[in-house]
Design an enzyme around this catalytic site. Structure first.
Site, PDB file in Angstrom:
ATOM      1  N   ARG A 136       5.129  -0.806  13.653  1.00  0.00           N
ATOM      2  CA  ARG A 136       5.067  -0.087  14.930  1.00  0.00           C
ATOM      3  C   ARG A 136       3.838  -0.591  15.684  1.00  0.00           C
ATOM      4  NH1 ARG A 136       9.615   0.946  14.330  1.00  0.00           N
ATOM      5  NH2 ARG A 136      10.644   2.972  14.251  1.00  0.00           N
ATOM      6  N   GLU A 147       5.517  -1.132  24.161  1.00  0.00           N
ATOM      7  CA  GLU A 147       6.808  -1.828  24.245  1.00  0.00           C
ATOM      8  C   GLU A 147       7.880  -1.045  24.987  1.00  0.00           C
ATOM      9  OE1 GLU A 147       7.678  -2.258  19.960  1.00  0.00           O
ATOM     10  OE2 GLU A 147       9.415  -0.962  20.298  1.00  0.00           O
ATOM     11  N   HIS A 159      11.183  -6.465  19.116  1.00  0.00           N
ATOM     12  CA  HIS A 159      11.664  -5.427  18.186  1.00  0.00           C
ATOM     13  C   HIS A 159      13.082  -5.750  17.693  1.00  0.00           C
ATOM     14  CE1 HIS A 159      10.713  -1.047  17.025  1.00  0.00           C
ATOM     15  NE2 HIS A 159      11.534  -1.559  16.141  1.00  0.00           N
TER      16      HIS A 159
HETATM   17  P1  NAD Z   1       8.976   3.569   3.904  1.00  0.00           P
HETATM   18  O1  NAD Z   1       8.829   5.001   4.248  1.00  0.00           O
HETATM   19  O2  NAD Z   1       9.955   3.155   2.856  1.00  0.00           O
HETATM   20  O3  NAD Z   1       7.551   2.962   3.472  1.00  0.00           O
HETATM   21  C1  NAD Z   1       6.361   3.222   4.138  1.00  0.00           C
HETATM   22  C2  NAD Z   1       5.228   3.045   3.123  1.00  0.00           C
HETATM   23  O4  NAD Z   1       3.982   3.130   3.821  1.00  0.00           O
HETATM   24  C3  NAD Z   1       5.216   4.140   2.032  1.00  0.00           C
HETATM   25  O5  NAD Z   1       5.175   3.551   0.750  1.00  0.00           O
HETATM   26  C4  NAD Z   1       3.927   4.916   2.321  1.00  0.00           C
HETATM   27  O6  NAD Z   1       3.306   5.425   1.155  1.00  0.00           O
HETATM   28  C5  NAD Z   1       3.089   3.831   2.979  1.00  0.00           C
HETATM   29  N1  NAD Z   1       1.953   4.349   3.746  1.00  0.00           N
HETATM   30  C6  NAD Z   1       1.842   5.517   4.419  1.00  0.00           C
HETATM   31  N2  NAD Z   1       0.618   5.605   4.971  1.00  0.00           N
HETATM   32  C7  NAD Z   1      -0.046   4.480   4.629  1.00  0.00           C
HETATM   33  C8  NAD Z   1      -1.346   3.988   4.889  1.00  0.00           C
HETATM   34  N3  NAD Z   1      -2.227   4.702   5.619  1.00  0.00           N
HETATM   35  N4  NAD Z   1      -1.697   2.785   4.398  1.00  0.00           N
HETATM   36  C9  NAD Z   1      -0.833   2.066   3.641  1.00  0.00           C
HETATM   37  N5  NAD Z   1       0.424   2.472   3.371  1.00  0.00           N
HETATM   38  C10 NAD Z   1       0.807   3.666   3.852  1.00  0.00           C
HETATM   39  O7  NAD Z   1       9.291   2.837   5.272  1.00  0.00           O
HETATM   40  P2  NAD Z   1      10.030   1.426   5.483  1.00  0.00           P
HETATM   41  O8  NAD Z   1      11.496   1.637   5.534  1.00  0.00           O
HETATM   42  O9  NAD Z   1       9.467   0.427   4.564  1.00  0.00           O
HETATM   43  O10 NAD Z   1       9.579   1.097   6.988  1.00  0.00           O
HETATM   44  C11 NAD Z   1       8.235   0.828   7.306  1.00  0.00           C
HETATM   45  C12 NAD Z   1       8.070   0.861   8.800  1.00  0.00           C
HETATM   46  O11 NAD Z   1       8.762  -0.255   9.360  1.00  0.00           O
HETATM   47  C13 NAD Z   1       8.702   2.076   9.490  1.00  0.00           C
HETATM   48  O12 NAD Z   1       7.806   3.165   9.528  1.00  0.00           O
HETATM   49  C14 NAD Z   1       9.024   1.565  10.853  1.00  0.00           C
HETATM   50  O13 NAD Z   1       7.936   1.897  11.694  1.00  0.00           O
HETATM   51  C15 NAD Z   1       9.087   0.049  10.695  1.00  0.00           C
HETATM   52  N6  NAD Z   1      10.403  -0.517  10.994  1.00  0.00           N
HETATM   53  C16 NAD Z   1      10.488  -1.540  11.880  1.00  0.00           C
HETATM   54  C17 NAD Z   1      11.717  -2.108  12.165  1.00  0.00           C
HETATM   55  C18 NAD Z   1      11.868  -3.280  13.124  1.00  0.00           C
HETATM   56  O14 NAD Z   1      12.982  -3.520  13.602  1.00  0.00           O
HETATM   57  N7  NAD Z   1      10.821  -4.025  13.419  1.00  0.00           N
HETATM   58  C19 NAD Z   1      12.875  -1.607  11.553  1.00  0.00           C
HETATM   59  C20 NAD Z   1      12.734  -0.561  10.636  1.00  0.00           C
HETATM   60  C21 NAD Z   1      11.509  -0.023  10.363  1.00  0.00           C
END
Ligand code: NAD
Length: 333
Positions: A236, A265, A297
């Site tokens: 994000r 964005e 994105h």
């Molecule tokens: P997820 O919930 O499976 O994993 C997120 C991880 O981040 C968890 O393990 C959590 O413990 C960890 N976390 C939380 N706070 C933290 C911190 N301060 N420092 C380090 N780690 C921390 O989520 P995911 O499915 O892996 O997705 C991750 C992110 O990717 C989403 O939140 C979303 O913003 C982004 N995303 C982007 C796209 C894209 O098209 N670019 C698509 C899907 C998701």
């Protein structure tokens, strides 16, 4: 009873995939190109539920307007939920569902695509060869094998990225308050955030945006990184303080920057601005650097992921209609 759903920020690809998967459903989908906001929310009285995407801003006034219109369910067709005021949704008794997982490899592979493109300068090579220029000067990269890659956030996408980078022969360092035991067994090392920043040639962001992670990458954290570091953000935009990153690029601390997301964005992405003047000077400055690649994105944008997003969103709508919201996919309700 037919469930009436307003699908906001809808593109033609959303319409075709959702329509093909909902043909035999008691769900009536109306595809609307505009975003859901305080104005459009007032026009929702014909819907039982709304379906929204990453840049629809579901703030308290939007939720109040939806409540006034009798909308009972907000179905996010994405994983992240930083764009919704959950307190307000709970207060007004509006259910919120999301798609927690839809093929994390899609986003992980896009992060890797940014890394490889930046490193081997594929974007420049493509243009050169098109123009009959086969000169190699300026295209030198580095061998990924044996380099250190730091993954911040090892949930579904971060873990998939870590596995791919391990396959390249990188030493993978991870930081996450909740370490993944399977990843540890696969050979990655969990370290403190400072150690990760200091040791990594590549830093890739995969944690969610929250109050805690807002501007996680800022002047201080950039100062701790290796000189010439590669920074990748497919998570994000708000995780990164863009002006600090521009400063880091200008003073050569950051050697490569790959972004699929950007703080502001919502004003730009998912729309064609090619015949307009872009007013965002910060974005325009970023785009001038030869060692910066920005995509709009599109990490999630594979056929497989899109089908999974539509299938889970429809399941969420059906489950809510039957009064059986699945707690693993419903944030409230
Ligand atoms: P997820 O919930 O499976 O994993 C997120 C991880 O981040 C968890 O393990 C959590 O413990 C960890 N976390 C939380 N706070 C933290 C911190 N301060 N420092 C380090 N780690 C921390 O989520 P995911 O499915 O892996 O997705 C991750 C992110 O990717 C989403 O939140 C979303 O913003 C982004 N995303 C982007 C796209 C894209 O098209 N670019 C698509 C899907 C998701």
């Amino acid at each position: 009873m037919t469930l009436r759903v307003g699908v906001f920020s809808a593109k033609s690809y959303d319409e075709s995939i959702f329509t093909s998967l909902s043909q035999h459903d008691d769900i009536s989908l109306r595809f609307l190109p505009m975003a859901l906001d305080a104005q459009t929310a007032q026009l929702c009285s014909e819907y039982d539920a709304v379906c929204v995407f990453v840049n629809d801003n579901i703030s308290k006034p939007v939720i109040e307007a939806l409540h006034q219109c009798g909308v009972k369910h907000i179905a996010l067709r994405c994983a992240g939920f930083n764009n919704i005021d959950m307190q307000a949704a709970t207060h007004y008794g509006i259910a919120v569902s999301r798609v927690p997982a839809y093929g994390p490899e899609a986003v992980a592979e896009h992060a890797i695509a940014l890394m490889l493109t930046l490193n081997r300068k594929i974007h420049k090579a493509y243009n050169r060869v098109k123009e009959g220029n086969f000169e190699l000067s300026g295209l030198m990269g580095f061998t990924l094998h044996n380099k250190t890659a730091g993954i911040i956030g090892t949930g579904r996408i971060g873990a998939a990225t870590a596995r791919i980078l391990s396959g390249f022969g990188c030493q993978v360092l991870c930081y996450d308050p909740y370490p993944d035991e399977a990843l540890k067994e696969a050979g990655v090392n969990y370290v403190t955030l400072d150690t990760l920043l200091e040791a990594s040639h590549i830093v890739s962001l995969h944690c969610p945006l929250s109050e805690d992670t807002y501007h996680l990458i800022n002047r201080e954290t950039i100062a701790k990184m290796r000189d010439g570091v590669m920074l990748i953000n497919t998570s994000r935009g708000g995780l990164v303080d863009t002006s600090a990153v521009i400063q880091g690029l200008k003073n050569r601390k950051i050697g490569y920057l790959g972004l699929d997301v950007y703080e502001m964005e919502s004003e730009l992405f998912f729309k064609d601005h090619s015949e307009q003047i872009i007013d965002d000077d910060v974005f325009e400055r970023l785009a001038t650097f030869h060692n910066v690649i920005i995509t709009g994105h599109q990490g999630f944008f594979t056929q497989e992921a899109l089908s999974q997003i539509a299938a889970t969103t429809l399941e969420n709508l059906r489950d809510f209609n039957k009064g059986k919201p699945d707690p693993s996919r419903f944030l409230s309700g």
